[in-house]
Write a protein that holds these residues in place. Structure first.
Motif, PDB file in Angstrom:
ATOM      1  N   ALA A  41     -57.400 -49.887 -68.391  1.00  0.00           N
ATOM      2  CA  ALA A  41     -56.677 -48.695 -67.957  1.00  0.00           C
ATOM      3  C   ALA A  41     -55.965 -48.116 -69.174  1.00  0.00           C
ATOM      4  O   ALA A  41     -55.913 -48.749 -70.231  1.00  0.00           O
ATOM      5  N   GLY A  42     -55.388 -46.959 -68.982  1.00  0.00           N
ATOM      6  CA  GLY A  42     -54.710 -46.291 -70.078  1.00  0.00           C
ATOM      7  C   GLY A  42     -53.357 -46.900 -70.401  1.00  0.00           C
ATOM      8  O   GLY A  42     -52.796 -47.692 -69.645  1.00  0.00           O
ATOM      9  N   THR A  43     -52.836 -46.481 -71.528  1.00  0.00           N
ATOM     10  CA  THR A  43     -51.528 -46.933 -71.982  1.00  0.00           C
ATOM     11  C   THR A  43     -50.445 -46.436 -71.030  1.00  0.00           C
ATOM     12  O   THR A  43     -50.475 -45.297 -70.591  1.00  0.00           O
ATOM     13  N   GLY A  44     -49.506 -47.330 -70.719  1.00  0.00           N
ATOM     14  CA  GLY A  44     -48.355 -46.945 -69.914  1.00  0.00           C
ATOM     15  C   GLY A  44     -48.451 -47.281 -68.441  1.00  0.00           C
ATOM     16  O   GLY A  44     -47.459 -47.217 -67.725  1.00  0.00           O
ATOM     17  N   GLY A  45     -49.630 -47.643 -67.958  1.00  0.00           N
ATOM     18  CA  GLY A  45     -49.792 -47.995 -66.550  1.00  0.00           C
ATOM     19  C   GLY A  45     -49.269 -49.396 -66.257  1.00  0.00           C
ATOM     20  O   GLY A  45     -48.769 -50.102 -67.138  1.00  0.00           O
ATOM     21  N   GLY A  46     -49.395 -49.811 -65.004  1.00  0.00           N
ATOM     22  CA  GLY A  46     -48.868 -51.097 -64.575  1.00  0.00           C
ATOM     23  C   GLY A  46     -49.451 -52.287 -65.317  1.00  0.00           C
ATOM     24  O   GLY A  46     -48.712 -53.184 -65.746  1.00  0.00           O
ATOM     25  N   ALA A  47     -50.760 -52.340 -65.477  1.00  0.00           N
ATOM     26  CA  ALA A  47     -51.390 -53.461 -66.181  1.00  0.00           C
ATOM     27  C   ALA A  47     -50.978 -53.474 -67.648  1.00  0.00           C
ATOM     28  O   ALA A  47     -50.713 -54.538 -68.220  1.00  0.00           O
ATOM     29  N   ASP A  48     -50.891 -52.304 -68.264  1.00  0.00           N
ATOM     30  CA  ASP A  48     -50.467 -52.204 -69.658  1.00  0.00           C
ATOM     31  C   ASP A  48     -49.027 -52.683 -69.817  1.00  0.00           C
ATOM     32  O   ASP A  48     -48.714 -53.455 -70.724  1.00  0.00           O
TER      33      ASP A  48
END
Length: 153
Positions: A41-48
């Motif tokens: 996923a993209g930077t800043g999301g929950g997984a990140d």
């Protein structure tokens, strides 16, 4: 609403869970090179955010003999990240932190990947999901939406 008061107990629990996970795992395995967290996923999301939180805890408390590197691979709704980890099946230094796209990406994209290609290690958080519909539809409950769908069959 996310407030500091709500976040602190969660952060403390996650810190303890991460430390316990890493210390028990460390007894069985010791990294010989950098540990890579792939984020589909993209930077800043929950997984990140979770990966970078763990990276910070591990670094601050010197919980691993090798560094943790976080790499975001969001292409194809996360398919690029899943396929990279799948192709690294024999590399214990490559991990993936993911959310529901573990299940939805293969279904929605046809990517040759299945959640069964991975081995779950731990659930670190539980996300809340919300079902949304366009505002001009007559549905305002899940039962209304599901009941309407059944009528069409």
């Amino acid at each position: 609403m996310l407030t500091l008061r709500n976040l602190l107990p969660c952060a403390a629990s996650c810190t303890l869970a991460t430390a316990a996970l890493l210390s028990s795992a460390a007894a069985a395995w010791e990294p010989t090179k950098a540990i890579t967290f792939i984020i589909p996923a993209g930077t800043g999301g929950g997984a990140d955010q979770m990966a970078r939180f763990i990276q910070g805890i591990v670094t601050k408390h010197n919980l691993a003999s090798q560094p943790i590197v976080v790499i975001n691979k969001s292409g194809g709704a996360g398919a690029e990240g899943f396929l990279e980890v799948k192709s690294s099946a024999n590399d214990p230094h490559k991990l993936i932190i993911t959310l529901s796209n573990l299940f939805t990406t293969p279904l929605g994209t046809g990517t040759p990947f299945n959640w069964k290609d991975m081995t779950p290690v731990a659930m670190l958080a539980l996300d809340q999901f919300i079902l949304w519909v366009p505002s001009d539809t007559p549905y305002n409950t899940a039962n209304g939406l599901c009941g309407r769908r059944q009528e069409r069959r």
